[in-house]
Motif scaffolding. Structure first.
Motif, short mmCIF file in Angstrom:
data_model
loop_
_atom_site.label_atom_id
_atom_site.label_comp_id
_atom_site.label_asym_id
_atom_site.label_seq_id
_atom_site.Cartn_x
_atom_site.Cartn_y
_atom_site.Cartn_z
N SER A 1 0.83 -1.21 0.00
CA SER A 1 0.00 0.00 0.00
C SER A 1 0.87 1.26 0.00
O SER A 1 0.56 2.23 -0.69
CB SER A 1 -0.93 0.00 1.22
OG SER A 1 -1.65 1.20 1.30
N TYR A 2 1.97 1.24 0.75
CA TYR A 2 2.84 2.42 0.83
C TYR A 2 3.52 2.71 -0.51
O TYR A 2 3.68 3.86 -0.89
CB TYR A 2 3.88 2.23 1.93
CG TYR A 2 3.35 2.54 3.31
CD1 TYR A 2 3.36 3.83 3.79
CD2 TYR A 2 2.81 1.54 4.11
CE1 TYR A 2 2.87 4.13 5.05
CE2 TYR A 2 2.31 1.82 5.37
CZ TYR A 2 2.34 3.12 5.83
OH TYR A 2 1.85 3.41 7.07
N MET B 1 3.51 6.91 -5.20
CA MET B 1 3.26 7.53 -6.51
C MET B 1 1.99 8.36 -6.51
O MET B 1 1.91 9.40 -7.16
CB MET B 1 3.19 6.44 -7.58
CG MET B 1 4.47 5.63 -7.70
SD MET B 1 5.94 6.65 -7.94
CE MET B 1 5.74 7.12 -9.66
N ALA B 2 0.96 7.90 -5.79
CA ALA B 2 -0.30 8.65 -5.75
C ALA B 2 -0.10 10.02 -5.12
O ALA B 2 -0.64 11.02 -5.60
CB ALA B 2 -1.35 7.86 -4.98
N ARG B 3 0.70 10.10 -4.05
CA ARG B 3 0.94 11.39 -3.39
C ARG B 3 1.77 12.33 -4.26
O ARG B 3 1.71 13.55 -4.10
CB ARG B 3 1.66 11.16 -2.05
CG ARG B 3 0.86 10.35 -1.03
CD ARG B 3 -0.18 11.20 -0.31
NE ARG B 3 -0.87 10.41 0.69
CZ ARG B 3 -0.46 10.29 1.94
NH1 ARG B 3 0.65 10.90 2.34
NH2 ARG B 3 -1.15 9.58 2.81
N LYS B 4 2.55 11.75 -5.17
CA LYS B 4 3.31 12.58 -6.12
C LYS B 4 2.50 12.88 -7.38
O LYS B 4 3.00 13.52 -8.31
CB LYS B 4 4.61 11.87 -6.52
CG LYS B 4 5.61 11.71 -5.38
CD LYS B 4 6.87 11.02 -5.86
CE LYS B 4 7.87 10.84 -4.73
NZ LYS B 4 8.37 12.14 -4.22
N LEU C 1 -8.89 8.79 -7.31
CA LEU C 1 -8.46 8.49 -5.95
C LEU C 1 -9.65 8.14 -5.07
O LEU C 1 -10.78 8.57 -5.32
CB LEU C 1 -7.73 9.70 -5.35
CG LEU C 1 -6.43 10.12 -6.03
CD1 LEU C 1 -5.93 11.43 -5.45
CD2 LEU C 1 -5.37 9.04 -5.88
N ILE C 2 -9.39 7.37 -4.03
CA ILE C 2 -10.39 7.04 -3.02
C ILE C 2 -9.98 7.72 -1.73
O ILE C 2 -8.87 7.54 -1.24
CB ILE C 2 -10.48 5.52 -2.80
CG1 ILE C 2 -10.76 4.80 -4.12
CG2 ILE C 2 -11.57 5.18 -1.78
CD1 ILE C 2 -10.63 3.29 -4.02
N PRO D 1 -0.19 16.77 1.93
CA PRO D 1 -0.75 18.04 1.44
C PRO D 1 -0.22 19.24 2.21
O PRO D 1 0.06 20.28 1.65
CB PRO D 1 -2.26 17.85 1.63
CG PRO D 1 -2.48 16.39 1.70
CD PRO D 1 -1.24 15.83 2.34
N LEU D 2 -0.09 19.09 3.54
CA LEU D 2 0.39 20.18 4.38
C LEU D 2 1.68 19.75 5.08
O LEU D 2 1.71 18.73 5.76
CB LEU D 2 -0.66 20.57 5.42
CG LEU D 2 -0.27 21.68 6.39
CD1 LEU D 2 -0.05 22.99 5.65
CD2 LEU D 2 -1.32 21.85 7.48
#
Length: 381
Positions: free
Chosen positions: A52-53, A58-61, A149-150, A288-289
């Motif tokens: 999952s990590y 890649m999703a966070r980027k 995204l979920i 995000p923050l």
């Protein structure tokens, strides 16, 4: 073109093998046995949770891609790691949701059919739908064929002695089922699947003595952000997750609010040696923050100085403008024996890429203003 099925079946076999024969294995293997590292999430993470990590990396980027994309369209990290892992997690998610070994039986049917003729993802979809009484169109339209995204969170929660009334906010407006858990002193007392129909859905369930409710507690659903899934039913403090201080660096832990700390030592002529403590929330996964504060104590002036940064990242999923980064940096030091200066720099950075993710060309527009305020000094004019 249907490589995601091959990847999914391969990863499912790998995950179930570890569950059966090596359930105690950790992501970093024997490194988890070192006492100095026992407080770190990266060493305590179960072997199977790493998948999952790597997807979220890649999703966070904002670089993840749809599972159904042919291999020729995938960037290297997705082709070899992130998309493979998400494919396996998605099949396990569907298996958990449908129950009764429906997915396992469908895989066997798909395999048997492949012995006699060339099969495709359409055949796999047909077999799954014929074996399930639940509507699973969302699995293929959203999970497989898009890069949506979920991300869920609680919006309103109220509890009585016997029941819990709550609203679930669908932040990305994609109607995907998600499990809700009730915990009592850290032990699971109930689990139910929620069929989300609308952007903001309201539910009423039995409390079963739970003191906390959590969405996607065991990460069955490959969700973008697990840190906003918690809600305490008792107590006066709004913090739903305890604060955890970690030295230097760590992997994101959704069960805690992590604050990472690093001792620091700076020097300039007018402040002298300035010991301090850097506090930040920069884990291996992007957030995000982001905050990064480094207060220090000036040995010459005997007061507080230091610097810090606050960053807000906003991603756009379907645009060449894929990220806007807002940041605010500041610093406070002496520039003379009797005078300080304050420096503030607000910045906006627009990041632009090509529609083809395999094209590495990227561009950026940076708008930055530097504001410096100096106190008057009798020594410097």
């Amino acid at each position: 073109k249907d490589n995601w099925i091959y990847d999914a079946l391969q990863m499912v076999a790998m995950i179930k093998y570890i569950q059966k024969y090596h359930p105690e294995s950790k992501m970093l293997g024997n490194a988890s046995r070192f006492k100095l590292l026992k407080n770190y999430n990266i060493t305590n993470l179960d072997f199977n949770k790493q998948y999952s990590y790597f997807y979220m990396l890649m999703a966070r980027k904002n670089l993840d891609q749809a599972l159904a994309n042919p291999k020729t369209d995938l960037i290297k990290f997705n082709e070899q790691i992130a998309s493979k892992y998400r494919a396996g997690l998605s099949i396990l998610f569907l298996d958990d949701y449908l129950e009764n070994n429906i997915v396992s039986n469908s895989i066997h049917q798909f395999y048997e059919r492949n012995k006699n003729q060339q099969v495709s993802s359409t055949d796999f979809e047909t077999i799954l739908k014929s074996n399930s009484q639940k509507n699973i169109n969302w699995f293929f339209t959203t999970i497989v064929n898009s890069r949506e995204l979920i991300d869920y969170k609680f919006s309103k929660v109220s509890a009585t002695k016997n029941s819990i009334t709550f609203s679930v906010k669908n932040k990305t407006e994609i109607p995907i089922p998600i499990p809700i858990y009730g915990l009592k002193k850290g032990n699971v007392v109930f689990k139910e699947w929620l069929d989300i129909k609308e952007c903001d859905s309201t539910f009423i369930i039995k409390r079963n003595n739970a003191d906390k409710i959590i969405l996607n507690y065991k990460n069955e659903v490959p969700e973008y952000n697990l840190r906003n899934n918690w809600k305490k039913l008792e107590g006066f403090f709004p913090n739903n997750r305890p604060i955890k201080f970690v030295f230097m660096k760590d992997l994101e832990d959704p069960y805690y609010n992590q604050i990472l700390y690093v001792p620091s030592l700076t020097y300039n002529y007018y402040d002298g040696l300035s010991p301090g403590l850097r506090l930040h929330n920069k884990t291996i996964l992007d957030k995000p923050l982001i905050f990064d504060l480094n207060p220090t104590f000036s040995s010459k002036s005997k007061n507080i100085s230091g610097n810090g940064t606050i960053i807000l990242n906003e991603n756009f999923r379907n645009s060449r403008l894929y990220t806007i980064r807002y940041s605010l940096t500041g610093a406070y030091f002496h520039y003379a024996p009797d005078a300080t200066y304050t420096k503030i720099a607000p910045t906006i950075e627009l990041k632009i890429r090509e529609n083809n993710f395999r094209d590495n060309r990227k561009q950026a527009l940076v708008f930055r203003q530097v504001i410096v305020n100096r106190e008057k000094s009798e020594f410097i004019t």
